[in-house]
Design a protein around this motif. Sequence first.
Motif, PDB file in Angstrom:
ATOM      1  N   HIS A   1     -12.647  55.845  -3.748  1.00 37.82           N
ATOM      2  CA  HIS A   1     -13.677  56.582  -3.389  1.00 37.82           C
ATOM      3  C   HIS A   1     -15.105  56.221  -3.697  1.00 37.82           C
ATOM      4  CE1 HIS A   1     -15.704  59.754  -1.130  1.00 37.82           C
ATOM      5  NE2 HIS A   1     -15.980  60.307  -2.425  1.00 37.82           N
ATOM      6  N   PHE A   2     -14.894  56.070  -5.051  1.00 39.11           N
ATOM      7  CA  PHE A   2     -16.371  55.961  -5.996  1.00 39.11           C
ATOM      8  C   PHE A   2     -16.506  54.485  -6.056  1.00 39.11           C
ATOM      9  CE2 PHE A   2     -15.134  60.166  -7.031  1.00 39.11           C
ATOM     10  CZ  PHE A   2     -16.347  60.821  -6.494  1.00 39.11           C
ATOM     11  N   GLY A   3     -15.698  53.627  -5.427  1.00 42.40           N
ATOM     12  CA  GLY A   3     -15.990  52.039  -5.686  1.00 42.40           C
ATOM     13  C   GLY A   3     -15.702  51.446  -7.138  1.00 42.40           C
ATOM     14  N   LEU A   4     -14.612  52.268  -7.708  1.00 34.47           N
ATOM     15  CA  LEU A   4     -14.412  51.691  -9.089  1.00 34.47           C
ATOM     16  C   LEU A   4     -13.214  51.181  -9.118  1.00 34.47           C
ATOM     17  CD1 LEU A   4     -15.076  55.305 -10.651  1.00 34.47           C
ATOM     18  CD2 LEU A   4     -16.543  53.326 -10.914  1.00 34.47           C
ATOM     19  N   LEU A   5     -12.539  50.736  -8.283  1.00 33.85           N
ATOM     20  CA  LEU A   5     -11.475  49.768  -8.393  1.00 33.85           C
ATOM     21  C   LEU A   5     -11.439  48.928  -7.017  1.00 33.85           C
ATOM     22  CD1 LEU A   5      -8.764  49.765  -9.946  1.00 33.85           C
ATOM     23  CD2 LEU A   5      -7.493  51.086  -8.281  1.00 33.85           C
ATOM     24  N   ASP A   6     -11.001  47.523  -7.493  1.00 34.12           N
ATOM     25  CA  ASP A   6     -10.851  46.585  -6.346  1.00 34.12           C
ATOM     26  C   ASP A   6      -9.396  46.379  -6.108  1.00 34.12           C
ATOM     27  OD1 ASP A   6     -10.683  44.377  -4.874  1.00 34.12           O
ATOM     28  OD2 ASP A   6     -11.502  42.958  -6.069  1.00 34.12           O
ATOM     29  N   ILE A   7      -9.174  47.104  -4.797  1.00 32.83           N
ATOM     30  CA  ILE A   7      -7.537  47.269  -4.523  1.00 32.83           C
ATOM     31  C   ILE A   7      -7.000  45.676  -4.231  1.00 32.83           C
ATOM     32  CG2 ILE A   7      -8.138  47.192  -1.965  1.00 32.83           C
ATOM     33  CD1 ILE A   7      -5.617  49.306  -3.135  1.00 32.83           C
TER      34      ILE A   7
ATOM     35  N   THR B   1     -15.852  54.368   4.850  1.00 27.97           N
ATOM     36  CA  THR B   1     -16.920  55.268   5.000  1.00 27.97           C
ATOM     37  C   THR B   1     -18.296  54.449   5.226  1.00 27.97           C
ATOM     38  OG1 THR B   1     -16.357  56.548   3.191  1.00 27.97           O
ATOM     39  CG2 THR B   1     -18.288  57.298   4.202  1.00 27.97           C
ATOM     40  N   LEU B   2     -18.533  53.254   4.303  1.00 27.76           N
ATOM     41  CA  LEU B   2     -19.658  52.488   4.351  1.00 27.76           C
ATOM     42  C   LEU B   2     -19.236  51.747   5.982  1.00 27.76           C
ATOM     43  CD1 LEU B   2     -20.272  51.295   0.828  1.00 27.76           C
ATOM     44  CD2 LEU B   2     -21.329  52.998   2.219  1.00 27.76           C
TER      45      LEU B   2
ATOM     46  N   MET C   1     -20.543  53.933   8.785  1.00 24.93           N
ATOM     47  CA  MET C   1     -21.976  53.953   8.486  1.00 24.93           C
ATOM     48  C   MET C   1     -22.735  53.066   9.068  1.00 24.93           C
ATOM     49  SD  MET C   1     -23.964  54.660   4.934  1.00 24.93           S
ATOM     50  CE  MET C   1     -25.967  54.492   4.744  1.00 24.93           C
ATOM     51  N   ILE C   2     -22.539  51.789   8.819  1.00 25.66           N
ATOM     52  CA  ILE C   2     -23.259  50.696   9.336  1.00 25.66           C
ATOM     53  C   ILE C   2     -22.949  50.397  10.985  1.00 25.66           C
ATOM     54  CG2 ILE C   2     -23.686  49.267   7.215  1.00 25.66           C
ATOM     55  CD1 ILE C   2     -21.525  47.255   8.415  1.00 25.66           C
ATOM     56  N   GLU C   3     -22.016  51.139  11.714  1.00 27.37           N
ATOM     57  CA  GLU C   3     -21.749  51.123  13.278  1.00 27.37           C
ATOM     58  C   GLU C   3     -23.293  51.731  13.669  1.00 27.37           C
ATOM     59  OE1 GLU C   3     -18.303  50.652  14.710  1.00 27.37           O
ATOM     60  OE2 GLU C   3     -18.814  49.202  13.309  1.00 27.37           O
ATOM     61  N   ASP C   4     -23.846  52.640  12.834  1.00 28.14           N
ATOM     62  CA  ASP C   4     -24.977  53.444  13.485  1.00 28.14           C
ATOM     63  C   ASP C   4     -26.315  52.693  13.559  1.00 28.14           C
ATOM     64  OD1 ASP C   4     -26.909  55.362  14.080  1.00 28.14           O
ATOM     65  OD2 ASP C   4     -26.323  56.677  12.509  1.00 28.14           O
ATOM     66  N   GLU C   5     -26.665  51.933  14.536  1.00 34.28           N
ATOM     67  CA  GLU C   5     -27.778  51.166  14.726  1.00 34.28           C
ATOM     68  C   GLU C   5     -29.000  51.559  14.245  1.00 34.28           C
ATOM     69  OE1 GLU C   5     -28.422  48.312  17.725  1.00 34.28           O
ATOM     70  OE2 GLU C   5     -26.082  47.524  17.695  1.00 34.28           O
ATOM     71  N   ASN C   6     -29.093  52.916  14.679  1.00 35.60           N
ATOM     72  CA  ASN C   6     -30.575  53.674  14.235  1.00 35.60           C
ATOM     73  C   ASN C   6     -30.518  53.653  12.864  1.00 35.60           C
ATOM     74  OD1 ASN C   6     -32.507  54.394  15.881  1.00 35.60           O
ATOM     75  ND2 ASN C   6     -30.917  56.020  16.781  1.00 35.60           N
ATOM     76  N   LEU C   7     -29.466  54.109  12.377  1.00 34.59           N
ATOM     77  CA  LEU C   7     -29.621  54.348  10.742  1.00 34.59           C
ATOM     78  C   LEU C   7     -29.928  53.064  10.099  1.00 34.59           C
ATOM     79  CD1 LEU C   7     -27.221  56.476   8.647  1.00 34.59           C
ATOM     80  CD2 LEU C   7     -27.669  54.099   7.882  1.00 34.59           C
ATOM     81  N   VAL C   8     -29.300  51.872  10.664  1.00 31.27           N
ATOM     82  CA  VAL C   8     -29.171  50.677   9.882  1.00 31.27           C
ATOM     83  C   VAL C   8     -30.754  50.194   9.995  1.00 31.27           C
ATOM     84  CG1 VAL C   8     -28.756  48.156  10.142  1.00 31.27           C
ATOM     85  CG2 VAL C   8     -26.933  49.782  10.210  1.00 31.27           C
TER      86      VAL C   8
ATOM     87  N   SER D   1     -26.902  47.760  -0.804  1.00 27.62           N
ATOM     88  CA  SER D   1     -27.497  48.961  -1.395  1.00 27.62           C
ATOM     89  C   SER D   1     -26.767  50.086  -1.693  1.00 27.62           C
ATOM     90  CB  SER D   1     -28.677  49.404  -0.721  1.00 27.62           C
ATOM     91  OG  SER D   1     -29.499  48.172  -0.245  1.00 27.62           O
ATOM     92  N   GLU D   2     -25.964  50.428  -0.536  1.00 28.12           N
ATOM     93  CA  GLU D   2     -25.096  51.473  -0.832  1.00 28.12           C
ATOM     94  C   GLU D   2     -23.711  51.449  -1.900  1.00 28.12           C
ATOM     95  OE1 GLU D   2     -25.027  54.752   0.668  1.00 28.12           O
ATOM     96  OE2 GLU D   2     -26.968  54.283   1.382  1.00 28.12           O
ATOM     97  N   MET D   3     -23.675  50.241  -2.150  1.00 23.63           N
ATOM     98  CA  MET D   3     -22.523  49.829  -3.161  1.00 23.63           C
ATOM     99  C   MET D   3     -23.270  49.756  -4.569  1.00 23.63           C
ATOM    100  SD  MET D   3     -19.337  49.557  -2.100  1.00 23.63           S
ATOM    101  CE  MET D   3     -18.688  48.317  -3.198  1.00 23.63           C
ATOM    102  N   GLY D   4     -24.485  49.984  -4.578  1.00 21.51           N
ATOM    103  CA  GLY D   4     -25.303  50.071  -5.752  1.00 21.51           C
ATOM    104  C   GLY D   4     -25.833  48.690  -6.349  1.00 21.51           C
ATOM    105  N   PHE D   5     -26.095  47.631  -5.361  1.00 21.40           N
ATOM    106  CA  PHE D   5     -26.760  46.423  -5.785  1.00 21.40           C
ATOM    107  C   PHE D   5     -28.150  46.621  -5.712  1.00 21.40           C
ATOM    108  CE2 PHE D   5     -22.588  45.000  -4.360  1.00 21.40           C
ATOM    109  CZ  PHE D   5     -22.060  44.712  -5.486  1.00 21.40           C
TER     110      PHE D   5
END
Lengths: 397, 172
Positions: free
Chosen positions: A71-77, A227-228, A231-238, A324-328
């Motif tokens: 969830h917090f992006g701390l582990l590469d499955i 989740t992300l 999120m990017i399915e939403d073109e308006n937001l993107v 950006s959401e992944m913190g880069f």
Amino acid sequence: MGPLVPDIISTNLNYIVALIIGIFFGMILEQAGFSTSKKLVGLFYGYDFTVLRVFFTAGVTAMVGVLGLLHFGLLDINLIYINPTYIWSAIVGGLIMGLGFVLGGFCPGTSVCAAAIGKIDAMIFIGGAFIGVLIFAEGYPLFESLYKASYIGNPRISETLGISPNLFAFLLTFIALVAFYVVTLIEKKVNKEEIRFLNLNRTNAIIAGGGILLLIFSVTFVEKKSTLLRMIEDENLVRNYPLKEMTVDELAFRLLDKNEERLQIIDFRNEKSYSEWSLPRSTLFTRENLFEKEPAQFLRYRHTDNLFVAEDELTERKMAVLASEMGFKNIKILKGGLQKFRKDILGFEPIAEPKSLDEQWLNRFRTRAKAEIPELIRKNKPAGPVKKKQKRSLGGC
Amino acid sequence: MEENKYMNPYLAGFLLGLLLLSTIYITGRGLGASGAIKSAVVAGVEVVAPSHTSNTKFYQEYSKEHEGTSPLMNWLVFEVVGVLIGAFLSGLISGRLDLKFEKGPNATTRMRFWGALIGGMLWGIGSQLGRGCTSGAALSGMAVMSTGGLLVMISIFGGAYGFAYFLRKFWI
């Protein structure tokens, strides 16, 4: 991002880590009472359910914990060991172990624990286990076809059942909690103790509270990736997401600048288009790479602009939002996409009668760019997909 | 010294869960036990009959999977040595160190001896087929939601319940 082995913790240091983890493992098992066969098999006769309580609490805690790390992006499955699934081998092996459990009174881990504190029956059990492995090794040709039958890869149960990992975690946690309650009643009955329903003392309240917390976490720890992606399915937001942009002229200028060392181009087209032509200093990336530990490190160089390119700007934006959401940091997109770059730079038609100084400059610059950049593209050897050296950890027994 | 009581099972389970979670985060793999026995067997056979190991398929496949190093330079071997130390310390602290032969109230020594030996043997074979035991396949598999691991878990506990009735003389 985890796992920390092998880059943050070396393979050799990992052996020390193994020893320390083992010490804690042994201590916890022994403290829980797993060093006596009588307590262990109590589970199968209803007089002592310690094993079930410890086992399921541990399993559910770790499972929800893994969901939390994802969830917090701390582990590469993709780098952690997921036990492979060989259907028949698993079932038959499991049944044999089940018989061994009631007959021997231990499983391998607990027998080691019991032997460590002097249980002679456990030492005999371990001797038996050695013989068993030897039988398997020597009789391997006999077992081999069963051992390798019906292999279906390394699926997670959520993929096998077609449900979300969170739903599965929730259900299993719920079942565990119900089981804890039911077995307590069974245990009291078998041991002829007084049964009191819903005995809310402090210990039970803490356990129930912990269980409810786990249930809540099991549904809230949604994998960051899913989740992300939603999120990017939403073109308006993107489209409205604040992103740094680079114009095609700036890109052309920086490509022509021989001293330019701070530009990395991250190409999100498919492999075929990339191999047909690609910009100098560009690396092929996929959406998946953004979520992977090793490829993602490529985007972490400091003081470097990572220019995301794709055929159209929307794709660039989507990928940049993910990053950006992944913190880069230092992510830029190419305004208008490669489409515009091809049209305005590579296919530039000079303005016939430049009216202003700006237009004159533009004519001069783009004409030069149009002449020189194709040469750079031709000379460029595509770097290919981003490299992945790390493999899944080896685990299991 | 008086024997101390055992830890609350939920607390022990919670701590074990955190340990397993840390193990996955740090090393990318779970806990285990039977793999160490396998490594020890392979190492033992290598010493006793080196030509046999290089001619037999099982050992060949093992050395292909664990390239180049001695079978004892293995994560699980170190981990299990740790388990021995940890359990010993815990037994020492709680006053449970004692050479003892345990059996069910109605079981004879002979029954228990053969039960433990054959039970161990079955685990030896079963854990190879299941590619892990209660720790490596069932518990660690559950943590990462591996289908195979959960299948092994269900089979172990289901099997044990199925066989328990017939073997009750051993324990009750």
